[in-house]
Design a protein around this motif. Structure first.
Motif, PDB file in Angstrom:
ATOM      1  N   GLU A  10       5.766  -4.568  -0.607  1.00 27.75           N
ATOM      2  CA  GLU A  10       4.894  -4.400   0.412  1.00 27.75           C
ATOM      3  C   GLU A  10       5.611  -3.920   1.859  1.00 27.75           C
ATOM      4  O   GLU A  10       5.372  -3.181   2.660  1.00 27.75           O
ATOM      5  CB  GLU A  10       4.055  -5.646   1.137  1.00 27.75           C
ATOM      6  CG  GLU A  10       2.967  -6.171  -0.104  1.00 27.75           C
ATOM      7  CD  GLU A  10       1.853  -4.906  -0.150  1.00 27.75           C
ATOM      8  OE1 GLU A  10       1.450  -4.353   0.755  1.00 27.75           O
ATOM      9  OE2 GLU A  10       1.161  -5.278  -1.307  1.00 27.75           O
ATOM     10  N   ASP A  33      -0.474   5.576   7.065  1.00 30.38           N
ATOM     11  CA  ASP A  33      -0.381   5.756   5.665  1.00 30.38           C
ATOM     12  C   ASP A  33       1.063   6.435   5.518  1.00 30.38           C
ATOM     13  O   ASP A  33       1.194   7.382   5.538  1.00 30.38           O
ATOM     14  CB  ASP A  33      -1.495   6.988   5.219  1.00 30.38           C
ATOM     15  CG  ASP A  33      -1.139   7.234   3.629  1.00 30.38           C
ATOM     16  OD1 ASP A  33      -0.488   6.538   2.929  1.00 30.38           O
ATOM     17  OD2 ASP A  33      -1.931   7.970   3.214  1.00 30.38           O
ATOM     18  N   LYS A  89      -0.314  -5.463   8.567  1.00 28.22           N
ATOM     19  CA  LYS A  89      -0.036  -4.257   7.752  1.00 28.22           C
ATOM     20  C   LYS A  89      -1.556  -4.026   7.394  1.00 28.22           C
ATOM     21  O   LYS A  89      -1.785  -2.498   7.450  1.00 28.22           O
ATOM     22  CB  LYS A  89       0.772  -4.388   6.181  1.00 28.22           C
ATOM     23  CG  LYS A  89       1.048  -3.036   5.547  1.00 28.22           C
ATOM     24  CD  LYS A  89       1.692  -3.271   4.219  1.00 28.22           C
ATOM     25  CE  LYS A  89       1.662  -2.077   3.463  1.00 28.22           C
ATOM     26  NZ  LYS A  89       2.531  -2.103   2.259  1.00 28.22           N
ATOM     27  N   ARG A  90      -2.436  -4.765   7.059  1.00 26.16           N
ATOM     28  CA  ARG A  90      -3.643  -4.311   6.611  1.00 26.16           C
ATOM     29  C   ARG A  90      -4.589  -3.468   7.899  1.00 26.16           C
ATOM     30  O   ARG A  90      -4.998  -2.670   7.640  1.00 26.16           O
ATOM     31  CB  ARG A  90      -4.627  -5.619   6.201  1.00 26.16           C
ATOM     32  CG  ARG A  90      -4.320  -6.228   4.739  1.00 26.16           C
ATOM     33  CD  ARG A  90      -5.434  -7.020   4.290  1.00 26.16           C
ATOM     34  NE  ARG A  90      -5.390  -8.442   5.020  1.00 26.16           N
ATOM     35  CZ  ARG A  90      -4.652  -9.202   4.803  1.00 26.16           C
ATOM     36  NH1 ARG A  90      -3.575  -9.131   3.849  1.00 26.16           N
ATOM     37  NH2 ARG A  90      -4.778 -10.293   5.539  1.00 26.16           N
ATOM     38  N   THR A 118      -3.002  -0.113   8.006  1.00 28.11           N
ATOM     39  CA  THR A 118      -3.585   0.984   7.299  1.00 28.11           C
ATOM     40  C   THR A 118      -5.049   1.237   7.119  1.00 28.11           C
ATOM     41  O   THR A 118      -5.267   2.152   7.207  1.00 28.11           O
ATOM     42  CB  THR A 118      -3.229   0.455   5.737  1.00 28.11           C
ATOM     43  OG1 THR A 118      -3.743  -0.954   5.555  1.00 28.11           O
ATOM     44  CG2 THR A 118      -1.631   0.241   5.394  1.00 28.11           C
ATOM     45  N   GLN A 119      -5.792   0.318   7.741  1.00 29.31           N
ATOM     46  CA  GLN A 119      -7.210   0.255   8.027  1.00 29.31           C
ATOM     47  C   GLN A 119      -7.324   1.108   8.905  1.00 29.31           C
ATOM     48  O   GLN A 119      -8.317   2.203   9.092  1.00 29.31           O
ATOM     49  CB  GLN A 119      -7.962  -0.843   8.163  1.00 29.31           C
ATOM     50  CG  GLN A 119      -8.069  -1.810   6.757  1.00 29.31           C
ATOM     51  CD  GLN A 119      -8.458  -3.285   7.218  1.00 29.31           C
ATOM     52  OE1 GLN A 119      -8.733  -3.635   8.327  1.00 29.31           O
ATOM     53  NE2 GLN A 119      -8.592  -3.940   6.122  1.00 29.31           N
ATOM     54  N   TYR A 157       7.316   0.642   4.578  1.00 24.39           N
ATOM     55  CA  TYR A 157       7.064  -0.306   5.590  1.00 24.39           C
ATOM     56  C   TYR A 157       8.151  -1.592   5.549  1.00 24.39           C
ATOM     57  O   TYR A 157       8.812  -1.712   4.533  1.00 24.39           O
ATOM     58  CB  TYR A 157       5.737  -0.982   5.686  1.00 24.39           C
ATOM     59  CG  TYR A 157       4.633   0.061   5.493  1.00 24.39           C
ATOM     60  CD1 TYR A 157       4.009   0.540   6.750  1.00 24.39           C
ATOM     61  CD2 TYR A 157       3.965   0.520   4.534  1.00 24.39           C
ATOM     62  CE1 TYR A 157       3.079   1.266   7.076  1.00 24.39           C
ATOM     63  CE2 TYR A 157       3.081   1.407   4.439  1.00 24.39           C
ATOM     64  CZ  TYR A 157       2.366   1.895   5.693  1.00 24.39           C
ATOM     65  OH  TYR A 157       1.252   2.620   5.622  1.00 24.39           O
ATOM     66  N   GLN A 193       2.462  11.791  11.086  1.00 22.60           N
ATOM     67  CA  GLN A 193       2.896  10.909   9.844  1.00 22.60           C
ATOM     68  C   GLN A 193       3.733  11.994   9.053  1.00 22.60           C
ATOM     69  O   GLN A 193       3.642  13.186   9.024  1.00 22.60           O
ATOM     70  CB  GLN A 193       1.532  10.351   9.423  1.00 22.60           C
ATOM     71  CG  GLN A 193       0.960   9.258  10.213  1.00 22.60           C
ATOM     72  CD  GLN A 193      -0.005   8.441   9.586  1.00 22.60           C
ATOM     73  OE1 GLN A 193       0.383   7.208   8.897  1.00 22.60           O
ATOM     74  NE2 GLN A 193      -1.077   8.780   9.270  1.00 22.60           N
TER      75      GLN A 193
END
Length: 704
Positions: free
Chosen positions: A236, A216, A207-208, A211-212, A220, A180
């Motif tokens: 977002e 990172d 997206k959640r 990211t979970q 986006y 990343q």
């Protein structure tokens, strides 16, 4: 003038077979301090991306890693970089990696991690387009067949489908971890789903999940078309737009159908009403523009799908010209876009499937509106299926160099539209032009601008415009005639130039390179008052004034690239017909109500030819070049399908280095073209009924 925009990209490697970049400053892979940009802080505002504190106008090129053999990745990424691409975009097709449920494949050309490592070595940022739905003319848009058997609605915020998406994203993360942007890796952004029209809550759920899992990233994205039924919260996901010169997906089989012509006119409207009309419906431009004005104009104007070419479906086979791609890019840039993203920039070949062919087809469970070739995804892109260069590869380079070297100034300039924005197809009542301007720290409070001109529209002949007098920021250019087909960018109050009727290309090592526009006499008026008229190009060694060098379009297209050193004699191939074509097939329309491609049974009735290859050229870096008359053709090696083609006017190509070792004999099957078939064939296609091979040659990649 001190340079403040050295970001993302260096001309250091081969453009095609034996062309190499000269040692020049690295405008986009390093920061002003000479440090690598990967991992540097990335932010954005309503105007542009900001990397390491400097505004940039990137060029994003789409390449699908799983459609190219892994041992070719390095050279192909270098070619993209040499063409001016500064960010790579790639789909991660779900059914390429999990065609069979629970069996994930990251081997060979599916090895995403290895591809990202190649991009890291080349200092090329990457935007991952992660699905679950991608489209990309892949079977079911990339969703595996088994997902349709789960008894849930797909691409929706429900527990079953989001569970599948979570497992997919978790697998992708195993390939991305440690690569990343924050780790100094190339992955700068990710896109969720594609061409989604539903509720923004679904995209936010994706997206959640991401990211979970551990994604990172600096930003986006999502496709800005069609409009969502409910929005995502501001900030977002950046909406990215697109446009195409023509579309294989249109069900109309006439020339010039649809609203593609709108892509050739400067306008404030960011989106398109032409993309994916087989699946999507649109309101008119003014209604959509009003929605976009309230929802999306606080975002920078970026594109991810400007047509670098176009695929061919069985029922519709557009022939795309280099001017189409260049004109659209120039128009979007002039209209305010500060990131040009091409789809595709590099073509490819579909990998083999374990259960099905992986091409889009009408008989599949999802995204079943078109029949695409089984193998080829050449897309007539700047770099084709085998890495061959099409004319737009070079034609686009001066524009890309300009974006690199004047991107920081351009990014702050707002567009103004003096000419009408809403034109009918082929309308030729006036010149299409606009300008972008912004107060720049040039001394004396001068306002700088770039004037954009486009006197081109696909499949139309726009007249020469006589007595044109352009004006921007209080500066009036001399009267001139704008030739038919002319496309240009003129500077006003830039780098000590009050105005010029030539196009800025590059600013390197204290030198400014300008391109003469064919058919327009070059005048350069300096801020000092000195004016040079009827200036002739002198090449890259002799300035025409101070540090200004005027070069031809041909010189600009290969600026900073050494001459092509390809030494190769074109070889004719021997072939003989071993089987006549059988009875003509009955062409039916499929469930999408367009003509169906031939079935495997139909191919048994094809005419068959045997091709003999010179042993010394087998597995060499050259292309088999087949010119034929017929409907469509397939190429086989040792009984295995290796390439296919829907005849549309360009040769049927195959990269001989991909052949099995010591393979010297190929089989070509051709199905005859029939009278009055419900298929769009472009002007360049041979519409003569029947079939025949006209010529088979072996040519070097660098010949195209």
């Amino acid at each position: 003038m001190k340079r403040l925009f050295l970001l993302f990209f260096a001309f250091t490697a081969a453009v095609c077979l034996n062309a190499h970049a000269k040692a020049e400053e690295s405008p986009l892979t390093t920061s002003p301090k000479g440090e690598e940009v990967l991992g540097k802080p990335v932010t954005w505002d309503r105007l542009s991306l900001i990397i390491d504190g400097h505004r940039v106008c990137p060029v994003m090129g789409e390449i699908h890693y799983s459609r190219i053999p892994a041992d070719e990745w390095q050279q192909e990424v270098k070619k993209m970089k040499d063409g001016g691409v500064t960010i790579i975009a790639t789909y991660v097709f779900w059914n390429h990696i999990e065609e069979q449920e629970g069996i994930f494949r990251w081997d060979g050309q599916r090895n995403l991690r290895r591809f990202l490592e190649v991009c890291q070595q080349e200092a090329m940022p990457v935007v991952l387009r992660m699905g679950p739905f991608c489209h990309g003319e892949v079977r079911n848009g990339g969703i595996p067949d088994w997902a349709f058997e789960k008894g849930c609605r797909l691409r929706e915020e429900n527990k079953v489908f989001l569970g599948m998406a979570e497992r997919l994203y978790s697998q992708i993360f195993t390939q991305v971890q440690g690569l990343q942007w924050k780790d100094g890796g190339p992955v700068i952004a990710a896109q969720f789903d594609n061409e989604y029209r539903g509720r923004g809550e679904y995209l936010m759920a994706l997206k959640r999940i991401a990211t979970q899992i551990g994604f990172d990233l600096p930003f986006y994205t999502r496709t800005g078309w069609p409009e969502l039924s409910t929005p995502v919260p501001f900030g977002e996901m950046l909406p990215l737009y697109g446009d195409y010169a023509d579309g294989f997906w249109d069900k109309d089989v006439s020339e010039g159908c649809g609203s593609y012509y709108k892509a050739f006119n400067f306008k404030a409207f960011r989106s398109s009403t032409a993309i994916g009309t087989d699946m999507l419906t649109y309101s008119n431009d003014s209604t959509l523009n009003s929605q976009l004005s309230t929802l999306n104009l606080q975002y920078p104007y970026f594109t991810c799908e400007l047509g670098g070419g176009m695929a061919t479906a069985y029922h519709r086979r557009p022939y795309v010209y280099a001017e189409d791609a260049y004109s659209m890019a120039l128009v979007k840039l002039g209209s305010g876009s500060n990131l040009l993203g091409y789809y595709m920039y590099h073509g490819g070949t579909n990998p083999e499937g374990a259960l099905h062919t992986l091409n889009e087809c009408q008989t599949s469970p999802g995204t079943a509106n078109n029949d695409l070739p089984v193998c080829t995804y050449d897309f007539q892109a700047p770099l084709g299926e085998f890495g061959q260069t099409y004319p737009q590869y070079y034609m686009l380079r001066p524009l890309h160099l300009f974006m690199q070297d004047w991107g920081e100034e351009l990014a702050t300039m707002e567009p103004t539209f003096p000419a009408p924005q809403d034109l009918k197809q082929g309308e030729d009542t006036g010149l299409r032009w606009c300008y972008r301007s912004q107060s720049l720290p040039l001394g004396g409070g001068q306002e700088g601008a770039f004037i954009f001109i486009n006197n081109y529209e696909r499949l139309q002949v726009l007249s020469a415009k006589k007595g044109v007098q352009l004006q921007a920021c209080g500066v009036t250019l001399p009267r001139m005639t704008i030739p038919s087909g002319c496309m240009a960018i003129f500077p006003v109050n830039i780098d000590g130039i009050r105005y010029a009727t030539a196009q800025l290309v590059a600013r390197r090592q204290g030198k400014i390179y300008m391109m003469q526009i064919p058919g327009i006499p070059t005048t350069i008026c300096m801020a000092t008052g000195k004016t040079l008229k009827q200036v002739k190009p002198r090449g890259t060694e002799r300035p025409v004034c101070g540090n200004i060098y005027l070069i031809t379009q041909q010189e600009a297209e290969k600026l900073f690239l050494e001459g092509n050193n390809c030494q190769f004699t074109i070889h004719n191939c021997q072939f003989n017909k071993v089987k006549e074509a059988g009875p003509l097939r009955s062409i039916t329309k499929g469930r999408a109500k367009v003509a169906e491609a031939p079935s495997e049974t139909d191919w048994e009735q094809a005419a068959v030819y045997r091709i003999e290859l010179p042993r010394e050229l087998v597995n060499g870096q050259c292309l088999l070049n087949i010119t034929y008359r017929g409907d469509c053709a397939r190429l086989y090696a040792d009984g295995k399908l290796i390439a296919d083609n829907f005849q549309y006017g360009r040769p049927f190509l195959y990269g001989l280095w991909r052949l099995p070792k010591d393979c010297t004999q190929l089989e070509l099957r051709i199905l005859p073209l029939q009278d009055n078939i419900p298929v769009y064939l472009p002007r360049e296609a041979d519409k003569t009924p029947g079939e025949e091979i006209k010529q088979i040659t072996i040519i070097p990649k660098c010949e195209l």
